[in-house]
Scaffold this active site. Structure first.
Site, PDB file in Angstrom:
ATOM      1  N   CYS A  71      38.216  43.302  39.559  1.00 13.29           N
ATOM      2  CA  CYS A  71      37.258  42.618  38.695  1.00 13.29           C
ATOM      3  C   CYS A  71      35.857  43.210  38.815  1.00 13.29           C
ATOM      4  O   CYS A  71      35.067  43.143  37.868  1.00 13.29           O
ATOM      5  CB  CYS A  71      37.199  41.132  39.050  1.00 13.29           C
ATOM      6  SG  CYS A  71      38.736  40.244  38.750  1.00 13.29           S
TER       7      CYS A  71
ATOM      8  N   ARG B  50      35.052  46.495  40.137  1.00 16.59           N
ATOM      9  CA  ARG B  50      34.865  47.939  40.266  1.00 16.59           C
ATOM     10  C   ARG B  50      36.010  48.717  39.639  1.00 16.59           C
ATOM     11  O   ARG B  50      37.138  48.215  39.515  1.00 16.59           O
ATOM     12  CB  ARG B  50      34.744  48.329  41.736  1.00 16.59           C
ATOM     13  CG  ARG B  50      36.037  48.246  42.529  1.00 16.59           C
ATOM     14  CD  ARG B  50      35.816  48.504  44.018  1.00 16.59           C
ATOM     15  NE  ARG B  50      34.974  47.477  44.605  1.00 16.59           N
ATOM     16  CZ  ARG B  50      33.723  47.679  45.008  1.00 16.59           C
ATOM     17  NH1 ARG B  50      33.176  48.881  44.910  1.00 16.59           N
ATOM     18  NH2 ARG B  50      33.022  46.696  45.528  1.00 16.59           N
TER      19      ARG B  50
ATOM     20  N   SER C 127      31.866  43.835  48.234  1.00 18.08           N
ATOM     21  CA  SER C 127      32.311  42.916  47.189  1.00 18.08           C
ATOM     22  C   SER C 127      31.153  42.083  46.663  1.00 18.08           C
ATOM     23  O   SER C 127      30.134  41.906  47.337  1.00 18.08           O
ATOM     24  CB  SER C 127      33.399  41.984  47.733  1.00 18.08           C
ATOM     25  OG  SER C 127      34.550  42.706  48.107  1.00 18.08           O
TER      26      SER C 127
ATOM     27  N   GLU D  16      34.913  38.621  51.150  1.00 16.36           N
ATOM     28  CA  GLU D  16      36.169  38.127  50.559  1.00 16.36           C
ATOM     29  C   GLU D  16      37.315  39.039  50.984  1.00 16.36           C
ATOM     30  O   GLU D  16      37.156  40.246  51.135  1.00 16.36           O
ATOM     31  CB  GLU D  16      36.038  38.031  49.038  1.00 16.36           C
ATOM     32  CG  GLU D  16      35.724  39.342  48.322  1.00 16.36           C
ATOM     33  CD  GLU D  16      36.972  40.037  47.826  1.00 16.36           C
ATOM     34  OE1 GLU D  16      38.069  39.476  47.976  1.00 16.36           O
ATOM     35  OE2 GLU D  16      36.841  41.153  47.303  1.00 16.36           O
TER      36      GLU D  16
ATOM     37  N   GLN E 145      40.562  39.306  49.553  1.00 17.68           N
ATOM     38  CA  GLN E 145      41.575  39.756  48.602  1.00 17.68           C
ATOM     39  C   GLN E 145      41.532  41.259  48.365  1.00 17.68           C
ATOM     40  O   GLN E 145      42.544  41.878  48.048  1.00 17.68           O
ATOM     41  CB  GLN E 145      41.389  39.041  47.257  1.00 17.68           C
ATOM     42  CG  GLN E 145      41.890  37.616  47.227  1.00 17.68           C
ATOM     43  CD  GLN E 145      41.663  36.997  45.855  1.00 17.68           C
ATOM     44  OE1 GLN E 145      40.686  36.292  45.623  1.00 17.68           O
ATOM     45  NE2 GLN E 145      42.562  37.276  44.940  1.00 17.68           N
TER      46      GLN E 145
ATOM     47  N   GLN F 165      44.373  44.238  47.312  1.00 17.74           N
ATOM     48  CA  GLN F 165      44.266  44.891  46.009  1.00 17.74           C
ATOM     49  C   GLN F 165      44.235  46.409  46.152  1.00 17.74           C
ATOM     50  O   GLN F 165      44.948  47.130  45.446  1.00 17.74           O
ATOM     51  CB  GLN F 165      43.006  44.397  45.285  1.00 17.74           C
ATOM     52  CG  GLN F 165      43.081  42.946  44.853  1.00 17.74           C
ATOM     53  CD  GLN F 165      41.745  42.440  44.323  1.00 17.74           C
ATOM     54  OE1 GLN F 165      40.675  42.837  44.782  1.00 17.74           O
ATOM     55  NE2 GLN F 165      41.800  41.542  43.349  1.00 17.74           N
TER      56      GLN F 165
ATOM     57  N   GLY G 189      46.818  30.966  34.045  1.00 11.86           N
ATOM     58  CA  GLY G 189      47.223  32.190  34.726  1.00 11.86           C
ATOM     59  C   GLY G 189      47.834  31.890  36.082  1.00 11.86           C
ATOM     60  O   GLY G 189      47.288  31.089  36.848  1.00 11.86           O
TER      61      GLY G 189
ATOM     62  N   GLY H 218      48.911  34.472  38.290  1.00  9.90           N
ATOM     63  CA  GLY H 218      48.910  35.656  39.144  1.00  9.90           C
ATOM     64  C   GLY H 218      48.327  35.317  40.507  1.00  9.90           C
ATOM     65  O   GLY H 218      48.162  34.143  40.863  1.00  9.90           O
TER      66      GLY H 218
END
Length: 434
Positions: free
Chosen positions: A58, A60, A116, A121, A123, A127, A196, A198
């Protein structure tokens, strides 16, 4: 470009990309690649640059490579411009390029969550690992890149294991739940719709449950997945085509689909919003590209937040959290130094080994020629060695070694009129200008 010119380029770790620090959401949402589309993007990128890893989140889009640094930036620019159909001049204002230690340190910061939008964070580690895995399975990752990313993943895990960054920090899902809670003075009596299912949708649904909401509604294109997520938290699901109709009754909407266009548009949502008569509704769009039409923020009672708004509400001013950030940054710098020290020593060891091997090859070749000449000579007699002839042959032998070893370096010196490199060569061979 000649082969000689290509050989003179410096091969190094190179990072080219843009992020929330250099580009707004309007641009970032135009150049995002979902995981399921990554192979197609890598196929297209092969025409520009090989042995690379493309990371798209989201916040980069970055390309990491081990390549000719003087060419990498322009090639990645060509790829992004062509693949996403974005003007080069627009991109150049927002792209950054890092090489060598800077590239390594940046990747460690990204994987560690320090770069980030919401610092700390967690996540991002998963990713980056997913995108790396796809590139690796496809054969896009060479030895140097593989070692770099494996060290980055180890550093990311170490930060989360040896610091309290996750304990005191935030995530996108936690921040979204906090915004909704603060805006409505609690979620116990609020109806929340999550669009969503996901990774982001699942995390935000769990965060909402922890925040105290008792009424979670889940919508997804695949109804079975919506049913599964809703059932796991005691919520309900609705058909995807009922989203706009439900806007008149819910208090919070958090959307995180991979849709290329708006899921909720001004036209489709207008009637439902008007029925609310100004009753507050919190819309949090954590998708890139965006799911919710930004123009909806102009309606009375609508409080719309995008990804770029979340950082302001992350609540990262806790002194304890600042301490953990400092610890994490020091750890990243240390790991960067260790990696670069190891990498440079590896390069040096290989170079020294190659130099000795090349010298040995020349020595063996010339010694073989000399011995063959002497032994096969009609005048050669072990009992009657002609000293003068032997000296001449040994002199020719040693001169041949010198000529072969210095042929390429001297050719390079003659073609490159670079005083700095000439001074470096003088230092290497302890040459006195006088």
């Amino acid at each position: 470009m000649s082969d000689q010119e290509q050989e003179n380029f410096l091969i190094d770790f190179v990072t080219v990309g843009l992020s929330h620090k250099t580009a707004g959401l309007d641009l970032r949402e135009k150049i995002t690649v979902e995981k399921e589309n990554l192979t197609t993007a890598l196929d297209a990128m092969d025409e520009y640059i090989e042995q690379s890893v493309l990371i798209s989140t989201c916040n980069r889009l970055e390309v990491y490579s081990y390549s000719e640094e003087e060419l990498a930036a322009s090639k990645v620019l060509d790829f992004i411009s062509g693949y996403f159909e974005v003007d080069k001049e627009v991109l150049q204002e927002h792209l950054y390029t890092m090489t060598g230690r800077g590239s390594v340190n940046h990747l460690f910061n990204v994987v560690g969550g320090m770069d980030s939008m919401i610092v700390g964070e967690h996540q991002i580690l998963g990713q980056v690992r997913d995108y790396y895995g796809i590139a690796s399975d496809r054969g896009n990752v060479s030895g140097p890149l593989m070692r770099l990313f494996h060290r980055a993943f180890r550093t990311g895990r170490k930060i989360r294991r040896e610091t309290n960054i996750s304990k005191y920090g935030r995530s996108v899902s936690k921040t979204a739940a906090t915004i909704a809670t603060d805006k409505l003075d609690g979620l116990q009596d609020s109806s929340v719709m999550v669009i969503g299912t996901g990774d982001a949708g699942r995390l935000v649904t769990r965060a909402l449950s922890y925040a105290g909401t008792n009424n979670i509604i889940v919508a997804n294109r695949t109804r079975e997945r919506a049913d599964e997520l809703a059932d796991s938290l005691g919520g309900t699901s609705i058909p995807y085509d009922m989203i706009n109709e439900s806007l008149s009754s819910v208090d919070v909407i958090i959307s995180s689909t991979g849709s290329p266009g708006y899921v909720i548009t001004e036209t489709s949502a207008r009637d439902a919003i008007m029925k609310r008569n100004g009753k507050p509704i919190v819309m949090i769009d954590i998708a890139v590209p965006r799911d919710i039409d930004p123009s909806l923020s102009e309606f009375s009672g609508v409080h719309l937040y995008s990804m770029d708004d979340l950082a302001e509400h992350a609540g990262l001013n806790d002194p304890l959290f600042e301490t953990e950030i400092l610890r994490s940054n020091l750890m990243i710098d240390t790991e960067t130094d260790l990696f670069m020290s190891w990498w440079n020593s590896l390069d040096t060891a290989e170079l020294v080994s190659d130099l000795y091997r090349r010298a040995g090859q020349v020595r063996s070749q010339e010694l073989g020629k000399t011995l063959k000449y002497i032994i096969n000579s009609d005048s050669f007699d072990i009992n009657e060695v002609n000293i003068d002839e032997l000296v001449d042959r040994l002199d020719a032998f040693s001169q041949a070694i010198i000529n072969k070893l210095f042929h390429s370096p001297i050719s390079y010196i003659k073609s490159e009129h670079d005083p700095l490199r000439q001074d470096m060569i003088r230092k290497w061979f302890d040459l006195n200008k006088e």
